[in-house]
Design a protein around this motif. Structure first.
Motif, PDB file in Angstrom:
ATOM      1  N   THR A 181       0.848  -1.191   0.000  1.00 60.25           N
ATOM      2  CA  THR A 181       0.000   0.000   0.000  1.00 60.25           C
ATOM      3  C   THR A 181       0.883   1.242   0.000  1.00 60.25           C
ATOM      4  O   THR A 181       1.817   1.349   0.794  1.00 60.25           O
ATOM      5  N   ILE A 182       0.605   2.162  -0.899  1.00 58.32           N
ATOM      6  CA  ILE A 182       1.399   3.383  -1.018  1.00 58.32           C
ATOM      7  C   ILE A 182       0.661   4.535  -0.336  1.00 58.32           C
ATOM      8  O   ILE A 182      -0.443   4.906  -0.738  1.00 58.32           O
ATOM      9  N   LYS A 183       1.264   5.080   0.698  1.00 62.60           N
ATOM     10  CA  LYS A 183       0.680   6.218   1.409  1.00 62.60           C
ATOM     11  C   LYS A 183       1.338   7.498   0.900  1.00 62.60           C
ATOM     12  O   LYS A 183       2.555   7.651   0.962  1.00 62.60           O
ATOM     13  N   LYS A 184       0.513   8.412   0.408  1.00 62.34           N
ATOM     14  CA  LYS A 184       1.029   9.640  -0.189  1.00 62.34           C
ATOM     15  C   LYS A 184       0.875  10.856   0.719  1.00 62.34           C
ATOM     16  O   LYS A 184       1.466  11.905   0.456  1.00 62.34           O
ATOM     17  N   GLN A 185       0.092  10.705   1.765  1.00 63.09           N
ATOM     18  CA  GLN A 185      -0.139  11.832   2.659  1.00 63.09           C
ATOM     19  C   GLN A 185      -0.075  11.363   4.107  1.00 63.09           C
ATOM     20  O   GLN A 185      -0.405  10.219   4.417  1.00 63.09           O
ATOM     21  N   GLY A 186       0.363  12.252   4.972  1.00 60.47           N
ATOM     22  CA  GLY A 186       0.455  11.940   6.384  1.00 60.47           C
ATOM     23  C   GLY A 186       1.651  12.629   7.003  1.00 60.47           C
ATOM     24  O   GLY A 186       2.457  13.258   6.306  1.00 60.47           O
ATOM     25  N   PRO A 187       1.797  12.533   8.316  1.00 64.13           N
ATOM     26  CA  PRO A 187       2.927  13.170   8.998  1.00 64.13           C
ATOM     27  C   PRO A 187       4.264  12.654   8.475  1.00 64.13           C
ATOM     28  O   PRO A 187       4.465  11.448   8.351  1.00 64.13           O
ATOM     29  N   PHE A 188       5.142  13.573   8.142  1.00 69.74           N
ATOM     30  CA  PHE A 188       6.505  13.267   7.694  1.00 69.74           C
ATOM     31  C   PHE A 188       6.543  12.479   6.381  1.00 69.74           C
ATOM     32  O   PHE A 188       7.529  11.800   6.089  1.00 69.74           O
ATOM     33  N   LEU A 189       5.477  12.541   5.593  1.00 70.09           N
ATOM     34  CA  LEU A 189       5.436  11.842   4.313  1.00 70.09           C
ATOM     35  C   LEU A 189       5.499  12.842   3.164  1.00 70.09           C
ATOM     36  O   LEU A 189       4.910  13.924   3.237  1.00 70.09           O
ATOM     37  N   TRP A 190       6.218  12.463   2.118  1.00 70.35           N
ATOM     38  CA  TRP A 190       6.263  13.253   0.889  1.00 70.35           C
ATOM     39  C   TRP A 190       5.470  12.517  -0.185  1.00 70.35           C
ATOM     40  O   TRP A 190       5.648  11.321  -0.386  1.00 70.35           O
ATOM     41  N   ASP A 191       4.614  13.246  -0.871  1.00 76.41           N
ATOM     42  CA  ASP A 191       3.864  12.671  -1.980  1.00 76.41           C
ATOM     43  C   ASP A 191       4.825  12.493  -3.160  1.00 76.41           C
ATOM     44  O   ASP A 191       5.375  13.472  -3.669  1.00 76.41           O
ATOM     45  N   PRO A 192       5.069  11.255  -3.620  1.00 77.53           N
ATOM     46  CA  PRO A 192       6.033  11.050  -4.708  1.00 77.53           C
ATOM     47  C   PRO A 192       5.630  11.711  -6.018  1.00 77.53           C
ATOM     48  O   PRO A 192       6.480  11.968  -6.871  1.00 77.53           O
ATOM     49  N   THR A 193       4.337  11.999  -6.186  1.00 79.92           N
ATOM     50  CA  THR A 193       3.892  12.635  -7.428  1.00 79.92           C
ATOM     51  C   THR A 193       4.342  14.093  -7.516  1.00 79.92           C
ATOM     52  O   THR A 193       4.230  14.714  -8.578  1.00 79.92           O
ATOM     53  N   LEU A 194       4.866  14.643  -6.422  1.00 78.38           N
ATOM     54  CA  LEU A 194       5.362  16.016  -6.447  1.00 78.38           C
ATOM     55  C   LEU A 194       6.687  16.135  -7.200  1.00 78.38           C
ATOM     56  O   LEU A 194       7.084  17.229  -7.587  1.00 78.38           O
ATOM     57  N   PHE A 195       7.356  15.009  -7.417  1.00 79.41           N
ATOM     58  CA  PHE A 195       8.681  15.030  -8.024  1.00 79.41           C
ATOM     59  C   PHE A 195       8.622  14.554  -9.473  1.00 79.41           C
ATOM     60  O   PHE A 195       7.923  13.594  -9.794  1.00 79.41           O
ATOM     61  N   ASP A 196       9.369  15.222 -10.329  1.00 77.82           N
ATOM     62  CA  ASP A 196       9.484  14.765 -11.716  1.00 77.82           C
ATOM     63  C   ASP A 196      10.251  13.451 -11.792  1.00 77.82           C
ATOM     64  O   ASP A 196       9.973  12.609 -12.643  1.00 77.82           O
ATOM     65  N   GLN A 197      11.220  13.295 -10.899  1.00 83.91           N
ATOM     66  CA  GLN A 197      12.046  12.091 -10.913  1.00 83.91           C
ATOM     67  C   GLN A 197      12.651  11.877  -9.535  1.00 83.91           C
ATOM     68  O   GLN A 197      12.994  12.834  -8.839  1.00 83.91           O
ATOM     69  N   LEU A 198      12.759  10.613  -9.144  1.00 77.87           N
ATOM     70  CA  LEU A 198      13.420  10.247  -7.896  1.00 77.87           C
ATOM     71  C   LEU A 198      14.574   9.309  -8.241  1.00 77.87           C
ATOM     72  O   LEU A 198      14.369   8.248  -8.830  1.00 77.87           O
ATOM     73  N   THR A 199      15.785   9.699  -7.874  1.00 79.13           N
ATOM     74  CA  THR A 199      16.982   8.940  -8.231  1.00 79.13           C
ATOM     75  C   THR A 199      17.701   8.482  -6.970  1.00 79.13           C
ATOM     76  O   THR A 199      17.907   9.283  -6.049  1.00 79.13           O
ATOM     77  N   PRO A 200      18.091   7.200  -6.889  1.00 79.02           N
ATOM     78  CA  PRO A 200      18.874   6.734  -5.736  1.00 79.02           C
ATOM     79  C   PRO A 200      20.160   7.541  -5.585  1.00 79.02           C
ATOM     80  O   PRO A 200      20.867   7.799  -6.565  1.00 79.02           O
ATOM     81  N   ALA A 201      20.461   7.932  -4.378  1.00 79.09           N
ATOM     82  CA  ALA A 201      21.625   8.786  -4.132  1.00 79.09           C
ATOM     83  C   ALA A 201      22.930   8.121  -4.542  1.00 79.09           C
ATOM     84  O   ALA A 201      23.878   8.799  -4.949  1.00 79.09           O
ATOM     85  N   ASN A 202      22.985   6.777  -4.459  1.00 75.69           N
ATOM     86  CA  ASN A 202      24.233   6.096  -4.798  1.00 75.69           C
ATOM     87  C   ASN A 202      24.521   6.109  -6.299  1.00 75.69           C
ATOM     88  O   ASN A 202      25.603   5.722  -6.729  1.00 75.69           O
ATOM     89  N   GLN A 203      23.559   6.572  -7.110  1.00 70.23           N
ATOM     90  CA  GLN A 203      23.770   6.642  -8.552  1.00 70.23           C
ATOM     91  C   GLN A 203      24.179   8.041  -9.012  1.00 70.23           C
ATOM     92  O   GLN A 203      24.284   8.295 -10.207  1.00 70.23           O
ATOM     93  N   LEU A 204      24.400   8.931  -8.083  1.00 70.47           N
ATOM     94  CA  LEU A 204      24.771  10.302  -8.422  1.00 70.47           C
ATOM     95  C   LEU A 204      26.217  10.576  -8.029  1.00 70.47           C
ATOM     96  O   LEU A 204      26.676  10.158  -6.965  1.00 70.47           O
ATOM     97  N   GLN A 205      26.911  11.280  -8.896  1.00 65.17           N
ATOM     98  CA  GLN A 205      28.269  11.724  -8.592  1.00 65.17           C
ATOM     99  C   GLN A 205      28.256  13.239  -8.460  1.00 65.17           C
ATOM    100  O   GLN A 205      27.869  13.952  -9.387  1.00 65.17           O
ATOM    101  N   ILE A 206      28.648  13.700  -7.304  1.00 65.97           N
ATOM    102  CA  ILE A 206      28.630  15.132  -7.024  1.00 65.97           C
ATOM    103  C   ILE A 206      29.985  15.734  -7.383  1.00 65.97           C
ATOM    104  O   ILE A 206      31.026  15.246  -6.938  1.00 65.97           O
ATOM    105  N   LYS A 207      29.963  16.788  -8.179  1.00 65.33           N
ATOM    106  CA  LYS A 207      31.192  17.472  -8.560  1.00 65.33           C
ATOM    107  C   LYS A 207      31.119  18.944  -8.151  1.00 65.33           C
ATOM    108  O   LYS A 207      30.039  19.505  -8.008  1.00 65.33           O
ATOM    109  N   GLY A 208      32.270  19.548  -7.986  1.00 64.06           N
ATOM    110  CA  GLY A 208      32.328  20.970  -7.668  1.00 64.06           C
ATOM    111  C   GLY A 208      32.427  21.271  -6.188  1.00 64.06           C
ATOM    112  O   GLY A 208      32.733  22.397  -5.803  1.00 64.06           O
TER     113      GLY A 208
END
Length: 224
Positions: A181-208
């Protein structure tokens, strides 16, 4: 003196008898550490602990032929026996095969990620694991990483569907079915539909940025 010579001769004989096919050679600490860190989290092969578990159960050759069947059988045995070592092995194999199955069968891949998440969650919240939770427990940290990776990958995969966030998700593996069950609303919850894309942090390389700060926790590390 004769007795001493006899003992020495016996030791040499035993060592000579074990010389084939066994051997031992010194390795650098760096190589040993690197080899011990290999697992489904950073390679396409299971860790040495999981490979050893398969050999101990005489399932290594069967796993090569039917990995999904072996995962299903070991899953049942792990819960029936409450064997934490077996749970660790099945969770890692589920994660590994979820990644391998993604290109061929996205639904099966998703279900295997759920399988890994379930095993690791039950392992992590068990009474004995909770009592010993600390950075000096390698298996606990390993299972936490598998849980994080599985959940973050599930979110990433769902984001690629035309309707990514329905009310429920379901899947079947072996004789087990899953429903999430996917809960989109509630305390401390973020609605995933608010984001254009969700990417796992381990797949990102931070530069600069010269300084980077990493804190290990429990949950899906995502960037949206």
């Amino acid at each position: 003196m004769k007795k001493s010579y006899l003992i020495i001769g016996l030791v040499v004989f035993l060592m000579a008898g074990c010389s084939q096919p066994y051997s031992a050679k010194p390795l650098s600490m760096v190589k040993i550490f690197d080899k011990r860190q290999h697992s489904a989290l950073n390679t396409s092969e299971p860790s040495w602990q999981t490979e050893q578990q398969l050999r101990r159960l005489f399932l290594d050759e069967q796993y090569d032929k039917d990995p999904l069947g072996i995962i299903d059988d070991l899953y049942a045995k792990a819960y029936a026996s409450h064997d934490k070592t077996l749970m660790r092995a099945v969770a890692e194999l589920s994660l590994l095969n979820a990644r391998k199955q993604y290109a061929k069968d996205r639904v099966l891949s998703t279900t295997l990620y759920i399988n890994a998440a379930e095993l690791t969650y039950d392992y992590l919240i068990s009474d004995d694991a909770f009592a010993s939770r600390n950075v000096l427990t390698p298996s606990y940290r390993f299972m936490a990483e598998i849980y994080n990776r599985s959940v973050s990958r599930l979110v990433e995969i769902r984001g690629k569907y035309e309707v990514p966030w329905p009310e429920t998700l379901s899947g079947v593996i072996g004789d087990r079915s899953y429903e999430i069950t996917i809960k989109k609303q509630g305390p401390f919850l973020w609605d995933p539909t608010l984001f254009d894309q969700l990417t796992p942090a381990n797949q990102l390389q931070i530069k600069g940025l010269r300084n980077q700060y990493i804190a290990k926790g429990l949950g899906a590390p995502l960037v949206g």
